[in-house]
Design a protein around this motif. Structure first.
Motif, PDB file in Angstrom:
ATOM      1  N   UNK A  33       0.843  -1.192   0.000  1.00 20.94           N
ATOM      2  CA  UNK A  33       0.000   0.000   0.000  1.00 20.94           C
ATOM      3  C   UNK A  33       0.883   1.250   0.000  1.00 20.94           C
ATOM      4  N   UNK A  34       0.659   2.095  -1.016  1.00 20.86           N
ATOM      5  CA  UNK A  34       1.342   3.393  -1.103  1.00 20.86           C
ATOM      6  C   UNK A  34       0.316   4.462  -0.724  1.00 20.86           C
ATOM      7  N   UNK A  58       0.971   0.858   5.595  1.00 24.29           N
ATOM      8  CA  UNK A  58       1.442   1.325   4.288  1.00 24.29           C
ATOM      9  C   UNK A  58       2.966   1.248   4.307  1.00 24.29           C
ATOM     10  N   UNK A  59       3.559   0.934   3.155  1.00 23.45           N
ATOM     11  CA  UNK A  59       5.020   0.841   3.127  1.00 23.45           C
ATOM     12  C   UNK A  59       5.646   1.882   2.203  1.00 23.45           C
ATOM     13  N   UNK A  60       4.823   2.512   1.381  1.00 24.31           N
ATOM     14  CA  UNK A  60       5.295   3.551   0.462  1.00 24.31           C
ATOM     15  C   UNK A  60       4.487   4.822   0.675  1.00 24.31           C
ATOM     16  N   UNK A  61       5.115   5.961   0.324  1.00 24.11           N
ATOM     17  CA  UNK A  61       4.408   7.240   0.275  1.00 24.11           C
ATOM     18  C   UNK A  61       4.562   7.809  -1.124  1.00 24.11           C
ATOM     19  N   UNK A  62       3.609   8.611  -1.551  1.00 18.96           N
ATOM     20  CA  UNK A  62       3.711   9.270  -2.851  1.00 18.96           C
ATOM     21  C   UNK A  62       3.444  10.755  -2.707  1.00 18.96           C
ATOM     22  N   UNK A  78      12.036   7.406   6.542  1.00 12.84           N
ATOM     23  CA  UNK A  78      13.041   6.761   5.697  1.00 12.84           C
ATOM     24  C   UNK A  78      12.426   5.753   4.729  1.00 12.84           C
ATOM     25  N   UNK A  79      11.096   5.674   4.719  1.00 11.23           N
ATOM     26  CA  UNK A  79      10.427   4.684   3.855  1.00 11.23           C
ATOM     27  C   UNK A  79      10.581   5.081   2.388  1.00 11.23           C
ATOM     28  N   UNK A  80      10.308   4.150   1.467  1.00  7.63           N
ATOM     29  CA  UNK A  80      10.333   4.520   0.055  1.00  7.63           C
ATOM     30  C   UNK A  80       9.291   5.599  -0.252  1.00  7.63           C
ATOM     31  N   UNK A  81       9.702   6.560  -1.058  1.00  4.48           N
ATOM     32  CA  UNK A  81       8.806   7.659  -1.464  1.00  4.48           C
ATOM     33  C   UNK A  81       8.890   7.788  -2.980  1.00  4.48           C
ATOM     34  N   UNK A  82       7.747   7.840  -3.629  1.00  2.00           N
ATOM     35  CA  UNK A  82       7.719   8.044  -5.083  1.00  2.00           C
ATOM     36  C   UNK A  82       7.259   9.454  -5.396  1.00  2.00           C
TER      37      UNK A  82
END
Ligand SMILES: Cc1ncc(COP(=O)(O)O)c(C=O)c1O
Length: 377
Positions: A33-34, A58-62, A78-82
């Protein structure tokens, strides 16, 4: 101390509601989930929303802007961000250094990112944006294969993902989205044949995440639904979601005016009898639009806004609530004494969509975050 004692107008945000809404998707999807927190978390506050979304699984942010990505990193996320869309050249090195994943849709962008990555000494993580029918950003699906071959071979790039965006997933008719899905599927088939499919394929916004489980792929990008707002009238949220934002103000004056009095600029409203009129310290500079037909809740009743909305204030007709007093809480979005005023109703009055209503709540309206376990107001 109450919020009314501190602020003229304010927005209360339930982070528990955000968590519960995100958790719904975590439970109902096998994909990652982003959480889409662009535009300051659709007006709810990007950072608190991002933290709540991550707590819920959620593991991603956008985000939509470089500055929005930097804000999240600066706060220690520090999570993945798009970064979903355009990035200007100047912040590119910093984006790569901070491991922000970049959407791109051209060979020129890929070369630029690879070259800056070489200087930064860290690979640029990229997601190829494919236009399957939105017509906004992206390489045309039919032209994507040669670009993927280049990306996959390019030194300095990590080809992390490939995505598309649906234009009409919130409509009852599935055919336009089926067509977009078909174009994506054609490309994926070609990529699979050459072993070029990246680890993360994604397509679904909130509407598609709710209605098209076969389009979840590796990751879903959920925005409007995590705020507890309906993607559209044709794509309502199922039970289990609740709106996270309540917009409030208070009565700054209550008076009884004789018949024949013109109210606010232009005197568009004129009293026809003795009328009870209240003044609210909220106006178009707060994002409360200067549109006829606004309504708010006072004393658990729906009352009309009368006369033109000013920059910082507006007026309400209080004959239905003779007990209303200065300092009483007034609800622009939310609930009061069993009465409701939703972002969707406000949007209908303004001729727009709920997305725009919460995004446009002004910067000067403080967002206050309701503590965990606190009952919704
Ligand atoms: C590329 C992209 N993905 C996902 C979303 C989230 O969409 P929604 O808020 O409808 O879930 C948006 C929002 O506009 C977007 O632009």
């Amino acid at each position: 101390m109450s919020y009314a004692a501190r602020f003229s107008t304010w927005a209360e945000v339930s982070l528990q509601a955000i968590e519960d809404n995100v958790a719904w998707f975590v439970r109902h999807s096998r994909a990652r989930v982003m959480a889409v927190v662009k535009a300051d978390g659709y007006g709810h506050g990007a950072l608190p929303v991002a933290r709540a979304a991550l707590r819920a699984g959620a593991t991603w942010l956008a985000v939509a802007r470089a500055e929005e990505a930097f804000q999240l990193r600066q706060a220690g996320l520090s999570c993945p961000i798009l970064l979903l869309g355009h990035w200007p050249p100047e912040p590119l090195a910093e984006l790569i250094a901070q491991e922000i994943s970049l959407a791109l849709w051209s060979g020129a962008q890929a070369e630029q990112a690879a070259s800056v990555a070489g200087r930064v000494g860290r690979p640029a993580r990229v997601h190829l944006k494919v236009d399957t029918g939105m017509g906004r950003l992206g390489v045309q699906a039919e032209e994507a294969l040669p670009l993927v071959r280049r990306l996959a071979a390019m030194e300095g790039l990590t080809f992390e993902g490939l995505f598309t965006h649906f234009a009409r997933a919130d409509e009852a008719d599935p055919r336009p989205t089926d067509e977009q899905e078909r174009r994506l599927a054609g490309l994926l088939q070609a990529l699979d044949a050459e072993g070029l499919r990246p680890p993360l394929v994604h397509a679904a916004n909130s509407a598609a995440s709710l209605t098209r489980p076969h389009d979840h792929f590796d990751l879903i990008r959920v925005g409007i639904a995590i705020y507890g707002l309906h993607p559209s009238a044709e794509c309502p949220l199922p039970a289990g979601f609740s709106p996270a934002l309540y917009w409030k103000t208070q009565l700054s004056q209550v008076k009884v005016l004789p018949p024949g009095r013109g109210l606010s600029y232009g005197h568009e409203y004129v009293t026809t009898r003795q009328e009870r009129i209240g003044t609210l310290p909220v106006g178009y500079a707060d994002g409360f639009r200067r549109t006829a037909g606004n309504q708010v809740l006072v004393g658990g009743k729906v009352v009309p806004v009368v006369g033109r909305v000013c920059m910082d204030q507006c007026l309400v007709q209080l004959d239905a609530v003779p007990e209303a007093r200065v300092g009483d809480e007034v609800v622009l979005i939310g609930e009061q004494g069993g009465a409701r005023r939703t972002a969707e109703q406000v949007a209908a009055c303004w001729g727009t969509i709920n997305y725009e209503v919460t995004c446009a709540i002004g910067k000067r309206v403080p967002r206050v975050y309701l503590g965990e376990g606190e009952p919704p107001p």
